[in-house]
Design an enzyme around this catalytic site. Sequence first.
Site, PDB file in Angstrom:
ATOM      1  N   SER A  90     -39.799  43.370 -22.351  1.00 14.64           N
ATOM      2  CA  SER A  90     -40.428  43.418 -23.673  1.00 14.64           C
ATOM      3  C   SER A  90     -40.255  42.057 -24.342  1.00 14.64           C
ATOM      4  O   SER A  90     -39.295  41.335 -24.024  1.00 14.64           O
ATOM      5  CB  SER A  90     -39.733  44.483 -24.530  1.00 14.64           C
ATOM      6  OG  SER A  90     -40.134  44.371 -25.888  1.00 14.64           O
TER       7      SER A  90
ATOM      8  N   TYR B 113     -32.301  49.466 -27.621  1.00 11.47           N
ATOM      9  CA  TYR B 113     -33.549  49.206 -26.881  1.00 11.47           C
ATOM     10  C   TYR B 113     -33.657  47.711 -26.537  1.00 11.47           C
ATOM     11  O   TYR B 113     -33.875  47.341 -25.382  1.00 11.47           O
ATOM     12  CB  TYR B 113     -34.751  49.657 -27.718  1.00 11.47           C
ATOM     13  CG  TYR B 113     -36.082  49.319 -27.086  1.00 11.47           C
ATOM     14  CD1 TYR B 113     -36.642  50.144 -26.116  1.00 11.47           C
ATOM     15  CD2 TYR B 113     -36.779  48.161 -27.434  1.00 11.47           C
ATOM     16  CE1 TYR B 113     -37.858  49.829 -25.520  1.00 11.47           C
ATOM     17  CE2 TYR B 113     -37.997  47.838 -26.847  1.00 11.47           C
ATOM     18  CZ  TYR B 113     -38.532  48.678 -25.891  1.00 11.47           C
ATOM     19  OH  TYR B 113     -39.735  48.366 -25.289  1.00 11.47           O
TER      20      TYR B 113
HETATM   21  N1  LIG Z   1     -45.925  49.642 -26.314  1.00 14.49           N
HETATM   22  C1  LIG Z   1     -45.202  48.595 -26.643  1.00 14.49           C
HETATM   23  O1  LIG Z   1     -45.304  48.073 -27.766  1.00 14.49           O
HETATM   24  C2  LIG Z   1     -44.237  48.012 -25.660  1.00 14.49           C
HETATM   25  C3  LIG Z   1     -43.753  46.726 -25.914  1.00 14.49           C
HETATM   26  C4  LIG Z   1     -42.842  46.176 -25.020  1.00 14.49           C
HETATM   27  C5  LIG Z   1     -42.434  46.875 -23.910  1.00 14.49           C
HETATM   28  N2  LIG Z   1     -42.935  48.127 -23.695  1.00 14.49           N
HETATM   29  C6  LIG Z   1     -42.449  48.857 -22.510  1.00 14.49           C
HETATM   30  O2  LIG Z   1     -43.532  49.322 -21.764  1.00 14.49           O
HETATM   31  C7  LIG Z   1     -43.134  50.474 -21.016  1.00 14.49           C
HETATM   32  C8  LIG Z   1     -44.174  51.568 -21.191  1.00 14.49           C
HETATM   33  O3  LIG Z   1     -44.174  51.988 -22.540  1.00 14.49           O
HETATM   34  P1  LIG Z   1     -45.484  52.487 -23.313  1.00 14.49           P
HETATM   35  O4  LIG Z   1     -45.635  51.615 -24.492  1.00 14.49           O
HETATM   36  O5  LIG Z   1     -46.596  52.624 -22.367  1.00 14.49           O
HETATM   37  O6  LIG Z   1     -44.988  53.897 -23.897  1.00 14.49           O
HETATM   38  P2  LIG Z   1     -45.212  55.383 -23.365  1.00 14.49           P
HETATM   39  O7  LIG Z   1     -46.639  55.732 -23.348  1.00 14.49           O
HETATM   40  O8  LIG Z   1     -44.272  56.226 -24.174  1.00 14.49           O
HETATM   41  O9  LIG Z   1     -44.714  55.293 -21.867  1.00 14.49           O
HETATM   42  C9  LIG Z   1     -43.411  55.506 -21.463  1.00 14.49           C
HETATM   43  C10 LIG Z   1     -43.460  56.333 -20.198  1.00 14.49           C
HETATM   44  O10 LIG Z   1     -42.145  56.479 -19.670  1.00 14.49           O
HETATM   45  C11 LIG Z   1     -41.999  57.794 -19.192  1.00 14.49           C
HETATM   46  N3  LIG Z   1     -40.597  58.174 -19.251  1.00 14.49           N
HETATM   47  C12 LIG Z   1     -39.778  58.162 -20.332  1.00 14.49           C
HETATM   48  N4  LIG Z   1     -38.569  58.627 -20.006  1.00 14.49           N
HETATM   49  C13 LIG Z   1     -38.631  58.942 -18.680  1.00 14.49           C
HETATM   50  C14 LIG Z   1     -37.699  59.496 -17.765  1.00 14.49           C
HETATM   51  N5  LIG Z   1     -36.447  59.825 -18.118  1.00 14.49           N
HETATM   52  N6  LIG Z   1     -38.102  59.679 -16.491  1.00 14.49           N
HETATM   53  C15 LIG Z   1     -39.350  59.362 -16.096  1.00 14.49           C
HETATM   54  N7  LIG Z   1     -40.277  58.841 -16.917  1.00 14.49           N
HETATM   55  C16 LIG Z   1     -39.913  58.641 -18.202  1.00 14.49           C
HETATM   56  C17 LIG Z   1     -42.843  58.649 -20.127  1.00 14.49           C
HETATM   57  O11 LIG Z   1     -43.317  59.811 -19.444  1.00 14.49           O
HETATM   58  P3  LIG Z   1     -42.668  61.265 -19.628  1.00 14.49           P
HETATM   59  O12 LIG Z   1     -42.207  61.359 -21.053  1.00 14.49           O
HETATM   60  O13 LIG Z   1     -43.761  62.189 -19.256  1.00 14.49           O
HETATM   61  O14 LIG Z   1     -41.536  61.287 -18.647  1.00 14.49           O
HETATM   62  C18 LIG Z   1     -44.014  57.738 -20.436  1.00 14.49           C
HETATM   63  O15 LIG Z   1     -45.089  57.952 -19.549  1.00 14.49           O
HETATM   64  C19 LIG Z   1     -41.746  50.849 -21.527  1.00 14.49           C
HETATM   65  O16 LIG Z   1     -40.763  50.361 -20.637  1.00 14.49           O
HETATM   66  C20 LIG Z   1     -41.655  50.108 -22.846  1.00 14.49           C
HETATM   67  O17 LIG Z   1     -40.327  49.812 -23.213  1.00 14.49           O
HETATM   68  C21 LIG Z   1     -43.828  48.702 -24.528  1.00 14.49           C
END
Ligand SMILES: NC(=O)c1ccc[n+]([C@@H]2O[C@H](COP(=O)([O-])OP(=O)(O)OC[C@H]3O[C@@H](n4cnc5c(N)ncnc54)[C@H](OP(=O)(O)O)[C@@H]3O)[C@@H](O)[C@H]2O)c1
Length: 247
Positions: free
Chosen positions: A138, A151
């Site tokens: 991130s 985080y």
């Molecule tokens: N969006 C942003 O602004 C942003 C910025 C920087 C970094 N990121 C990173 O990008 C990645 C994806 O995030 P996103 O923004 O796309 O959010 P998101 O839609 O909430 O995606 C997170 C995914 O992780 C899965 N997950 C969570 N806990 C889990 C577990 N214990 N086992 C297996 N799967 C799990 C969730 O699926 P289930 O709940 O169905 O398991 C969900 O599909 C993350 O690592 C996040 O930190 C996002």
Amino acid sequence: MKTSGNTILITGGGSGIGRELALRFNALGNTVIVAGRHMKTLEETIAGQQNMHAMVVDVEDPTSIEAFAERVIAEYPNLNMLINNAGIMRREDLSSHRDLRDAEQTIVTNLMGPIRLTNALTDHLVNQPDAVIVNVSSGLAFVPLSGTPTYNATKAAIHSYTISLREQLKGKVEIIELAPPAVQTELTPGQSTREGYMPLNDYIEEVMTLFSQQPTPKEILVEKVKFLRWAERDGHFNQAVEMLSKM
Ligand SMILES: NC(=O)c1ccc[n+]([C@@H]2O[C@H](COP(=O)([O-])OP(=O)(O)OC[C@H]3O[C@@H](n4cnc5c(N)ncnc54)[C@H](OP(=O)(O)O)[C@@H]3O)[C@@H](O)[C@H]2O)c1
């Protein structure tokens, strides 16, 4: 990395960034396995797609990870690419004594999850041609958002761990870090419509262009994350910390 003909496992592939990466890599001619805790969202992601598969895993659970990795290798012996994308983000108030369950869950999911899954797949991946691991960190790995301290710390740790992994697996597995800026997904409630956050489609478009570069950049950085990624180098770190704190 090659951009087609891979067999790719993406954790957190049922929503947000993981889901869009899964669909875009599939459209380029890759077999993609999406994994997460909820079969329903995974099935929605793969519906109507060729060469897309869904598997349930909870990356918080070490036993589940080991069994899952064995099953993935047995069912998809050509697996050559892992994208450690699953993650959670929680707000935490550090100003008084608190319950640390959120902090612990964040460390186990965001840091131990990728460490454990990578560990479970390393012996397989080092023997695969064109093997790749992508770790999703991130912009907050480089400048912390004070409201989400654990985080940020897990993402800073993933950045560091990724560098060590790259050095140790040099010549065997290509190691790439994907560091998103604030993107409109449901990572936190209401974030998918939050103003100032990058629209998911725009983000994925820019990311896929970067993935298609040869050689693939070792850090996939869209323009919008560079303010955070290079804050310290460019001398605006304190300003960036203050700016994020006001958000
Ligand atoms: N969006 C942003 O602004 C942003 C910025 C920087 C970094 N990121 C990173 O990008 C990645 C994806 O995030 P996103 O923004 O796309 O959010 P998101 O839609 O909430 O995606 C997170 C995914 O992780 C899965 N997950 C969570 N806990 C889990 C577990 N214990 N086992 C297996 N799967 C799990 C969730 O699926 P289930 O709940 O169905 O398991 C969900 O599909 C993350 O690592 C996040 O930190 C996002």
